[in-house]
Design an enzyme around this catalytic site. Structure first.
Site, PDB file in Angstrom:
ATOM      1  CG  ASP A 247      -1.874   1.232   1.285  1.00 55.94           C
ATOM      2  OD1 ASP A 247      -1.957   1.777   0.158  1.00 55.94           O
ATOM      3  OD2 ASP A 247      -2.618   1.551   2.180  1.00 55.94           O
TER       4      ASP A 247
ATOM      5  CE  LYS B 107       0.008   3.386   3.459  1.00 58.88           C
ATOM      6  NZ  LYS B 107      -1.058   3.551   4.742  1.00 58.88           N
TER       7      LYS B 107
ATOM      8  CG  ASP C 160      -2.401  -2.770   4.007  1.00 56.65           C
ATOM      9  OD1 ASP C 160      -2.759  -2.678   5.415  1.00 56.65           O
ATOM     10  OD2 ASP C 160      -2.946  -1.781   3.006  1.00 56.65           O
TER      11      ASP C 160
ATOM     12  CG  ASP D 252      -3.351   5.557   2.817  1.00 52.26           C
ATOM     13  OD1 ASP D 252      -2.914   4.295   2.676  1.00 52.26           O
ATOM     14  OD2 ASP D 252      -2.605   5.863   4.107  1.00 52.26           O
TER      15      ASP D 252
ATOM     16  CD  GLU E  76      -5.600   0.509   0.567  1.00 47.15           C
ATOM     17  OE1 GLU E  76      -5.171  -0.276   1.224  1.00 47.15           O
ATOM     18  OE2 GLU E  76      -5.490   1.807   1.046  1.00 47.15           O
TER      19      GLU E  76
ATOM     20  NE  ARG F 240     -11.994   2.654   4.958  1.00 45.62           N
ATOM     21  CZ  ARG F 240     -11.846   3.453   6.003  1.00 45.62           C
ATOM     22  NH1 ARG F 240     -12.738   4.099   6.537  1.00 45.62           N
ATOM     23  NH2 ARG F 240     -10.657   3.254   6.732  1.00 45.62           N
TER      24      ARG F 240
END
Length: 461
Positions: free
Chosen positions: A233, A240, A251, A310, A312, A314
């Site tokens: 991620d 990030k 992740d 960020d 993502e 869900r």
């Protein structure tokens, strides 16, 4: 790495495990030579103390291990594991006197203390081996330990070698071993049509996104496990900072954990119909990355405004949960490294979970305590629903403000489960930030052992 107990036919050295409060009574039962040796060497049964006891020839006759006091037991889920590395490397059997509390947990900890992620090192370590006590289910403990190894290895493997393609390969190997069925949706047209948010999140990567679907078992109650498989991620266009990206190979810990739990279930032959769904993606950056303020239409038809690329996890879980909900399973469980808010709330060691059923929540909590896999119930607090409802779409993937982030993320997922009454969501960390007994720094399973222990009561098996 395969973790196993030594053969019960192996030559072994007795091991006496003592609490501080047990030392004095034990010493009185020993001869003068042993008492003097123990006293001279300053052994007080303190936490992690180990002392070999020689025979008249100067060879090790037996060994004693200290596990400390009640504070040490409270602060460490595996107390024996803390001292295993200090033992001379040989094979041991635990002395029956005095008896060891939580013997199965401590034997599991012994095995897990041997775990090392050494795939990229030439150095190999030798460890003290243990003959399983006769009054424990050694086979079950070995299955659980090696399933945990599987989880840890998946998480610890760098994203260069654990991308969506390779994650699919690991699931295929698992399904082949246990005779499970597997189907993978990765065709771009089909994915965009049937799982549009999985496609949107993963389309910017050179490793195409996919929905991995594994089924096992032909009778019993139905259980669906959904695991977040974001193999790396970057944060997408809401990039990030480097310090936050360092651990993003983990992740996909939700996917790793549900696969580890599935491995336990299949190996133990639980009488359930199991389905595992893993949306596998990389959240990368390219010319076709999804953008802040995009509005996505999910598989369920619910529209979602993207206010942070960020957030993502869900999004991909929503499409997978919709598919799971279509068949109305008896139990639906999702696991994901979803929010930093969960870590702020309970720290890295506890797996928070959300559940609307009080009895189910109690069963899981009690099960976690029994098997030293701590979990904590968080609320599906319905009054916060308005926090995830923007003006321009049905849902907001990243509502503004700093309050209740783990709750609003869980509520977001619950919107996609409308047919299944029993939905449980785990917001795990999947990482051990500092080495502890039986848990070296790195990837770690959370909630899997608690759920395995809870399933018979949850499903009346």
């Amino acid at each position: 790495m395969n973790l196993s107990f030594a053969s019960n036919r192996s030559k072994s050295t007795p091991l006496v495990i003592l609490k501080e409060t047990e030392l004095e009574v034990w010493l009185k039962s020993q001869n003068c030579t042993i008492r003097n040796w123990v006293t001279t060497n300053g052994f007080k049964a303190k936490f992690t103390q180990v002392l070999p006891i020689p025979n008249s020839d100067g060879l090790v006759d037996f060994a004693v291990m200290g596990i400390g006091n009640s504070t040490d037991y409270a602060r460490n889920r595996f107390v024996v594991a803390a001292a295993v590395q200090k033992l001379p490397v040989t094979t041991y059997r635990i002395s029956s006197e005095p008896p060891l509390d939580q013997k199965e947990i401590e034997c599991l900890g012994w095995l897990l203390s041997h775990y090392r992620f050494d795939h990229y090192k030439n150095a190999k370590s030798d460890f003290a081996q243990l003959i399983a006590p006769e009054d424990i289910d050694a086979k079950r403990i070995e299955i659980i330990a090696n399933s945990e190894v599987f989880i840890r290895d998946l998480i610890n493997t760098p994203a260069s070698e654990m991308n969506p393609v390779n994650l699919e390969y690991e699931v295929r190997k698992l399904s082949e071993y246990f005779g499970a069925e597997i189907m993978v949706v990765m065709d771009e047209t089909q994915l965009e049509s049937e799982f549009p948010m999985i496609h949107t999140v993963g389309r910017a990567s050179v490793h195409p996104p996919r929905l991995i679907d594994m089924k096992w078992g032909s009778h019993g109650p139905s259980v669906v496990l959904v695991g977040k498989g974001v193999c790396f991620d970057t944060g997408g266009l809401n990039l990030k900072p480097g310090s936050s990206m360092n651990l993003m190979k983990k992740d996909m810990s939700g996917a790793a954990t549900v696969l580890g739990l599935a491995k336990m279930i299949m190996h133990l032959g639980l009488a359930i119909r199991l389905r595992v769904l893993i949306p596998a993606v990389e959240n990368s950056i390219s010319g076709n990355s999804f953008r802040p303020q995009d509005i996505l239409t999910s598989r369920k038809g619910i529209t979602v405004e993207v206010n942070n690329t960020d957030a993502e996890g869900r999004l991909i879980l929503a499409d997978a949960l919709t598919l799971a909900d279509d068949e109305t399973p008896d139990l639906l469980i999702s696991m994901a490294t979803l929010t930093g808010s969960a870590r702020v709330a309970v720290g890295p060691d506890i797996a928070p979970f959300f559940c609307d059923n009080d009895q189910d929540a109690l069963i899981i909590t009690e099960a976690g305590a029994r098997v030293a896999d701590p979990v904590w119930r968080m609320p599906f607090h319905t009054p916060y629903e308005e926090m995830i409802e923007p003006i321009t779409a049905d849902l907001d993937n990243a509502p503004s403000g700093s309050f209740a982030g783990s709750i609003t993320a869980a509520l977001f997922l619950r919107r996609f489960v409308t047919n299944t009454p029993r939905f449980i969501h785990f917001d795990i960390f999947g990482w051990q930030p500092k080495s502890a007994p039986g848990q070296p720094e790195g990837g770690v399973g959370q909630g899997a052992r608690a759920l395995l222990e809870a399933l018979p009561r949850l499903l009346d098996l």
